[in-house]
Design an enzyme around this catalytic site. Structure first.
Site, short mmCIF file in Angstrom:
data_model
loop_
_atom_site.label_atom_id
_atom_site.label_comp_id
_atom_site.label_asym_id
_atom_site.label_seq_id
_atom_site.Cartn_x
_atom_site.Cartn_y
_atom_site.Cartn_z
N HIS A 143 61.70 112.24 -23.33
CA HIS A 143 61.67 110.86 -23.82
C HIS A 143 61.21 110.85 -25.28
O HIS A 143 60.75 111.86 -25.80
CB HIS A 143 60.71 110.01 -22.97
CG HIS A 143 59.29 110.44 -23.11
ND1 HIS A 143 58.76 111.49 -22.37
CD2 HIS A 143 58.29 110.00 -23.90
CE1 HIS A 143 57.49 111.66 -22.70
NE2 HIS A 143 57.18 110.77 -23.64
N HIS A 172 60.22 111.78 -32.07
CA HIS A 172 60.65 113.11 -31.65
C HIS A 172 60.75 113.14 -30.13
O HIS A 172 60.19 112.31 -29.43
CB HIS A 172 59.64 114.18 -32.11
CG HIS A 172 58.32 114.06 -31.43
ND1 HIS A 172 57.36 113.11 -31.78
CD2 HIS A 172 57.78 114.75 -30.38
CE1 HIS A 172 56.33 113.23 -30.99
NE2 HIS A 172 56.55 114.21 -30.13
#
Length: 191
Positions: free
Chosen positions: A54, A138
């Site tokens: 995620h 990220h």
């Protein structure tokens, strides 16, 4: 009052460890998991489980369970347009031995969404644990890369196009095998 004259200890309210994230669709997860497994075979370390991949927008940490409905209503009030992410680069953070995937040029809507979410949360009295740090979008792919094998040159990746149309509220429960994530609520991106 107890017979010894001391006040009874107050029971701590039940809490949930929560964060908001962009959750990639299955096709993107599969491709990122392949990259993680390949990197793990070359560098060592531990590949992120596919179901855990995620992009965190805001990490809150422990929140009283009684406040979760307010948390969900607050997130539902965030207005941000859908956007396209191009996951096209790998990065390495030596301070925590982490390989990640991200965008060489994130669309302005992404930090805009994170900022709008953090602003609404703060206005509702929630504390975002990572609010003091610059937003660094990220997707963690590989953890615990051995110090003896830090990557010197990261391989290029085939760009992955991800249409972001919503974000989620996630509960994280720590276990011996790593964190287990459960999506509590989903929020569409609406301008």
């Amino acid at each position: 009052m107890p017979p010894d004259g001391l006040a009874a200890p107050q029971a701590r309210p039940a809490t949930a460890r929560v964060f908001f994230a962009l959750w990639p669709p299955a096709a993107i997860v599969e491709q990122l998991a392949d990259i993680a497994r390949s990197a793990a075979s070359q560098l060592g370390g531990k590949a992120t489980r596919p179901e855990s991949i995620h992009l965190t927008l805001a990490f809150l940490g422990e929140v009283a369970e009684s406040r979760l409905p307010l948390l969900a209503r607050t997130a539902a009030s965030v207005r941000a347009a859908p956007f396209e992410l191009q996951i096209d680069t790998l990065g390495y953070w030596s301070h925590n031995h982490l390989l990640w995937a991200g965008c060489s040029a994130a669309p302005s809507e992404l930090p805009g969404l994170a900022a709008a979410l953090q602003q609404q949360l703060a206005a509702a009295g929630f504390v975002v644990a990572d609010a003091g740090r610059p937003f660094a979008p990220h997707l963690s792919l590989l953890r615990k890369i051995p110090v003896a094998h830090p990557p010197k040159i990261l391989p290029p990746i085939v760009p992955l196009a991800w249409s972001c149309t919503g974000f989620v509220l996630v509960r994280s429960q720590l276990s011996a095998s790593g964190p287990e994530y459960k999506i509590l609520a989903e929020f569409p991106l609406v301008p």
